[in-house]
Design a protein around this motif. Structure first.
Motif, PDB file in Angstrom:
ATOM      1  N   ILE A  77      11.570 -13.677 -13.094  1.00 24.33           N
ATOM      2  CA  ILE A  77      13.020 -13.585 -12.589  1.00 24.33           C
ATOM      3  C   ILE A  77      13.733 -14.867 -13.455  1.00 24.33           C
ATOM      4  O   ILE A  77      13.618 -15.846 -13.570  1.00 24.33           O
ATOM      5  CB  ILE A  77      13.168 -14.010 -11.230  1.00 24.33           C
ATOM      6  CG1 ILE A  77      12.276 -13.100 -10.529  1.00 24.33           C
ATOM      7  CG2 ILE A  77      14.424 -14.461 -10.555  1.00 24.33           C
ATOM      8  CD1 ILE A  77      12.374 -13.562  -8.771  1.00 24.33           C
ATOM      9  N   ALA A  78      14.966 -14.414 -13.782  1.00 26.73           N
ATOM     10  CA  ALA A  78      16.021 -15.127 -14.752  1.00 26.73           C
ATOM     11  C   ALA A  78      16.402 -16.249 -13.604  1.00 26.73           C
ATOM     12  O   ALA A  78      16.778 -15.931 -12.597  1.00 26.73           O
ATOM     13  CB  ALA A  78      17.248 -14.699 -15.239  1.00 26.73           C
ATOM     14  N   PRO A  79      16.443 -17.541 -14.154  1.00 27.46           N
ATOM     15  CA  PRO A  79      16.863 -18.635 -13.091  1.00 27.46           C
ATOM     16  C   PRO A  79      18.246 -18.451 -12.576  1.00 27.46           C
ATOM     17  O   PRO A  79      18.449 -18.886 -11.511  1.00 27.46           O
ATOM     18  CB  PRO A  79      16.678 -19.775 -14.111  1.00 27.46           C
ATOM     19  CG  PRO A  79      15.896 -19.679 -15.187  1.00 27.46           C
ATOM     20  CD  PRO A  79      15.971 -18.064 -15.262  1.00 27.46           C
ATOM     21  N   GLN A  80      19.204 -17.634 -13.174  1.00 28.98           N
ATOM     22  CA  GLN A  80      20.546 -17.578 -12.727  1.00 28.98           C
ATOM     23  C   GLN A  80      20.737 -16.925 -11.499  1.00 28.98           C
ATOM     24  O   GLN A  80      21.413 -17.084 -10.707  1.00 28.98           O
ATOM     25  CB  GLN A  80      21.445 -17.276 -13.950  1.00 28.98           C
ATOM     26  CG  GLN A  80      21.727 -18.111 -15.058  1.00 28.98           C
ATOM     27  CD  GLN A  80      20.523 -17.893 -16.332  1.00 28.98           C
ATOM     28  OE1 GLN A  80      19.494 -17.245 -15.774  1.00 28.98           O
ATOM     29  NE2 GLN A  80      20.907 -18.179 -17.243  1.00 28.98           N
ATOM     30  N   VAL A  81      19.888 -15.697 -11.662  1.00 29.08           N
ATOM     31  CA  VAL A  81      20.101 -14.874 -10.311  1.00 29.08           C
ATOM     32  C   VAL A  81      18.756 -14.937  -9.338  1.00 29.08           C
ATOM     33  O   VAL A  81      18.611 -13.952  -8.817  1.00 29.08           O
ATOM     34  CB  VAL A  81      20.087 -13.329 -11.249  1.00 29.08           C
ATOM     35  CG1 VAL A  81      21.224 -13.108 -11.922  1.00 29.08           C
ATOM     36  CG2 VAL A  81      18.702 -13.026 -11.682  1.00 29.08           C
ATOM     37  N   ARG A  82      18.044 -16.167  -9.268  1.00 36.60           N
ATOM     38  CA  ARG A  82      17.020 -16.264  -8.422  1.00 36.60           C
ATOM     39  C   ARG A  82      17.164 -15.990  -7.199  1.00 36.60           C
ATOM     40  O   ARG A  82      16.741 -15.596  -6.364  1.00 36.60           O
ATOM     41  CB  ARG A  82      15.941 -17.437  -8.975  1.00 36.60           C
ATOM     42  CG  ARG A  82      16.722 -18.582  -8.482  1.00 36.60           C
ATOM     43  CD  ARG A  82      15.846 -19.594  -9.002  1.00 36.60           C
ATOM     44  NE  ARG A  82      16.517 -21.120  -8.177  1.00 36.60           N
ATOM     45  CZ  ARG A  82      17.274 -21.749  -8.670  1.00 36.60           C
ATOM     46  NH1 ARG A  82      17.798 -21.342  -9.685  1.00 36.60           N
ATOM     47  NH2 ARG A  82      17.973 -22.799  -8.090  1.00 36.60           N
ATOM     48  N   ILE A  83      18.259 -16.717  -6.610  1.00 37.57           N
ATOM     49  CA  ILE A  83      18.623 -16.615  -5.267  1.00 37.57           C
ATOM     50  C   ILE A  83      18.890 -15.279  -4.739  1.00 37.57           C
ATOM     51  O   ILE A  83      18.377 -14.699  -3.863  1.00 37.57           O
ATOM     52  CB  ILE A  83      19.622 -17.558  -4.854  1.00 37.57           C
ATOM     53  CG1 ILE A  83      19.341 -19.113  -5.545  1.00 37.57           C
ATOM     54  CG2 ILE A  83      20.042 -17.529  -3.573  1.00 37.57           C
ATOM     55  CD1 ILE A  83      18.553 -19.891  -4.256  1.00 37.57           C
ATOM     56  N   ALA A  84      19.633 -14.535  -5.459  1.00 41.03           N
ATOM     57  CA  ALA A  84      19.868 -13.225  -5.341  1.00 41.03           C
ATOM     58  C   ALA A  84      18.485 -12.335  -5.174  1.00 41.03           C
ATOM     59  O   ALA A  84      18.586 -11.589  -4.219  1.00 41.03           O
ATOM     60  CB  ALA A  84      20.914 -12.537  -6.167  1.00 41.03           C
ATOM     61  N   ALA A  85      17.727 -12.619  -6.071  1.00 40.90           N
ATOM     62  CA  ALA A  85      16.273 -11.707  -6.341  1.00 40.90           C
ATOM     63  C   ALA A  85      15.688 -12.168  -5.058  1.00 40.90           C
ATOM     64  O   ALA A  85      15.077 -11.286  -4.381  1.00 40.90           O
ATOM     65  CB  ALA A  85      15.638 -12.144  -7.410  1.00 40.90           C
ATOM     66  N   TYR A  86      15.544 -13.407  -4.640  1.00 42.67           N
ATOM     67  CA  TYR A  86      14.684 -13.646  -3.464  1.00 42.67           C
ATOM     68  C   TYR A  86      15.222 -13.267  -2.230  1.00 42.67           C
ATOM     69  O   TYR A  86      14.643 -12.528  -1.271  1.00 42.67           O
ATOM     70  CB  TYR A  86      15.172 -15.216  -3.237  1.00 42.67           C
ATOM     71  CG  TYR A  86      14.259 -16.143  -4.357  1.00 42.67           C
ATOM     72  CD1 TYR A  86      13.362 -15.647  -5.309  1.00 42.67           C
ATOM     73  CD2 TYR A  86      14.342 -17.366  -4.543  1.00 42.67           C
ATOM     74  CE1 TYR A  86      12.976 -16.270  -6.362  1.00 42.67           C
ATOM     75  CE2 TYR A  86      13.940 -18.193  -5.459  1.00 42.67           C
ATOM     76  CZ  TYR A  86      13.192 -17.606  -6.618  1.00 42.67           C
ATOM     77  OH  TYR A  86      12.780 -18.445  -7.584  1.00 42.67           O
ATOM     78  N   VAL A  87      16.496 -13.171  -1.977  1.00 42.85           N
ATOM     79  CA  VAL A  87      17.324 -12.689  -0.833  1.00 42.85           C
ATOM     80  C   VAL A  87      17.014 -11.051  -0.740  1.00 42.85           C
ATOM     81  O   VAL A  87      16.698 -10.566   0.433  1.00 42.85           O
ATOM     82  CB  VAL A  87      18.709 -12.930  -0.927  1.00 42.85           C
ATOM     83  CG1 VAL A  87      19.425 -12.191   0.249  1.00 42.85           C
ATOM     84  CG2 VAL A  87      18.883 -14.591  -0.649  1.00 42.85           C
TER      85      VAL A  87
END
Lengths: 218, 191
Positions: A77-87
């Motif tokens: 997971i790229a750090p910039q989009v991690r929150i979206a990926a987690y959600v």
């Protein structure tokens, strides 16, 4: 808040054993009372012991499953989009849980209502993912989430126990206090949940304060 | 008339914070200063209204039409996250003053369970489009009211003599309990 606590502890945490990861969620960082995270379900569905327990177990499952999943794919997971990926990961697991509850235990699913999907926005889960799973291997992540989840379940059960016995005079729906007992209606209303939560947080503060002052003397 | 009822019900009688326990994290987290509380409340109201306006068509025209309602949670949370991101970008470009005031609170709104709760309740109660928007706006106003009242009380509490173990979160919870009791008085308004 949890984030800063976690960062402060990080250097020593890396050297801690697996059992420590499990145990720290049970008392030292017990979720609803110490970290004051995940308050919404802790207050909303604890009007009976059964609801509190099933909500706790559902959250435990989602927490462990999502922490395991994130820990496995954490390098992809790229750090910039991690929150979206987690959600998205959390939302998928919650959907599975919700469908499972609807199929196997329709009564509980109905009683919990929209609070099952609201596990998605439970800050405990995102908090553990962000603070622990994204930088640790699978096994410690499982232990960490298991400990946090059990601590959270324990908190919900404690709330549900007190509210049900004072509000209805029963446990798991069986009346155990006789006719002489006048139910405290306020305990099953929203106001009672807030009052009890305040009391329990103060109790946890009191016990840990006592423990730490004893530790200093010894 | 019905719209007014929906608005009053969402903002006061069934206040999200005090009756459904939604949005408690920001309620506890940012209610220590009145100014912060007002900014957070306004930002949340804005996002809530937009969320109601955006999730309704998605649910009714995409999810129901293609018979995939099980994607409800995933799609709602993505919409909310995207909306918050858009609002943040827009505010940063158009009004730097407002952006500085709201800055740190905007990303927090994604994990505010009141926003997702609003979308879920809207589907459960089968509101029409106009009603949903009013419901979203009313919920935001109710959230702001609760946040403002709490911050006012907490500013006074700093000077009160509170037992040691009740300081901080514990007393906040108990004050919220009393506010919830007081808000129960509004329940008789609708009948």
């Amino acid at each position: 808040m949890a984030d800063s606590v976690e960062k402060a502890q990080l250097p020593e945490e890396e050297t801690q054993s697996l059992s420590y990861e499990l145990v720290k969620g049970l008392w030292q960082d017990i979720a609803p009372f110490r970290l004051v995270l995940g308050l919404c379900p802790a207050l909303a569905v604890t009007n009976s012991l059964l609801n509190g327990l099933s909500m706790g177990l559902a959250t435990l499952f989602v927490l462990v499953a999502s922490c395991t999943a994130v820990s496995i794919v954490r390098k992809l997971i790229a750090p910039q989009v991690r929150i979206a990926a987690y959600v998205v990961i959390i939302a998928t697991i919650v959907t599975v849980t919700d469908l499972f509850l609807q199929a196997m235990t329709p009564g509980i699913s109905k009683a919990l209502g929209p609070y099952v999907p609201l596990i998605i926005t439970n800050c405990i889960i995102l908090g553990r993912l962000e603070a622990f799973s994204q930088k640790n291997p699978v096994l410690p992540s499982i232990m960490d989430s298991l400990g946090t989840g059990i601590g959270f379940t324990f908190g919900l059960v404690a709330m549900g126990f007190v509210r049900e016995i004072l509000g209805f005079g029963s446990i798991f729906g069986f009346t155990i206090l006789g006719d002489w007992f006048t139910p405290w209606i306020v305990m099953i209303l929203p106001a009672g949940a807030f009052l009890l939560m305040g009391g329990l947080i103060a109790l946890v503060n009191y016990i840990s304060h006592k423990q730490s002052s004893q530790g200093e003397e010894a | 008339m019905e719209l007014i009822v929906v608005f009053i019900s969402a903002s006061i009688i069934h206040n999200f914070v005090l009756t459904y326990f939604l949005g408690l994290c920001p309620f506890v987290g940012v209610s220590n200063k009145t100014e912060n509380a007002l900014n957070m409340g306004m930002a949340t109201t804005f996002v809530m209204t937009l969320t109601a306006a955006a999730t309704w068509p998605v649910y009714h025209y995409i999810l129901l039409r293609f018979n995939i309602p099980f994607l409800e949670y995933v799609s709602f949370i993505i919409i909310i996250a995207a909306l918050v991101q858009l609002v943040e970008m827009y505010v940063r470009k158009s009004s730097p003053t407002l952006y500085r005031a709201l800055g740190i609170y905007l990303p927090l709104i994604t994990t505010n369970c009141a926003v997702l709760g609003l979308a879920l309740f809207m589907v459960l109660r089968d509101y029409t489009y106009i009603k949903s928007i009013i419901f979203g706006f009313g919920t935001g106003v109710g959230f702001t009211i609760a946040l403002l009242m709490m911050s006012g009380i907490r500013e006074e509490l700093e000077f009160a003599d509170i037992p040691k173990h009740f300081q901080g979160i514990a007393i906040t919870m108990i004050v919220a309990g009393m506010m919830a009791l007081a808000f129960m008085g509004f329940a008789g308004l609708l009948h």
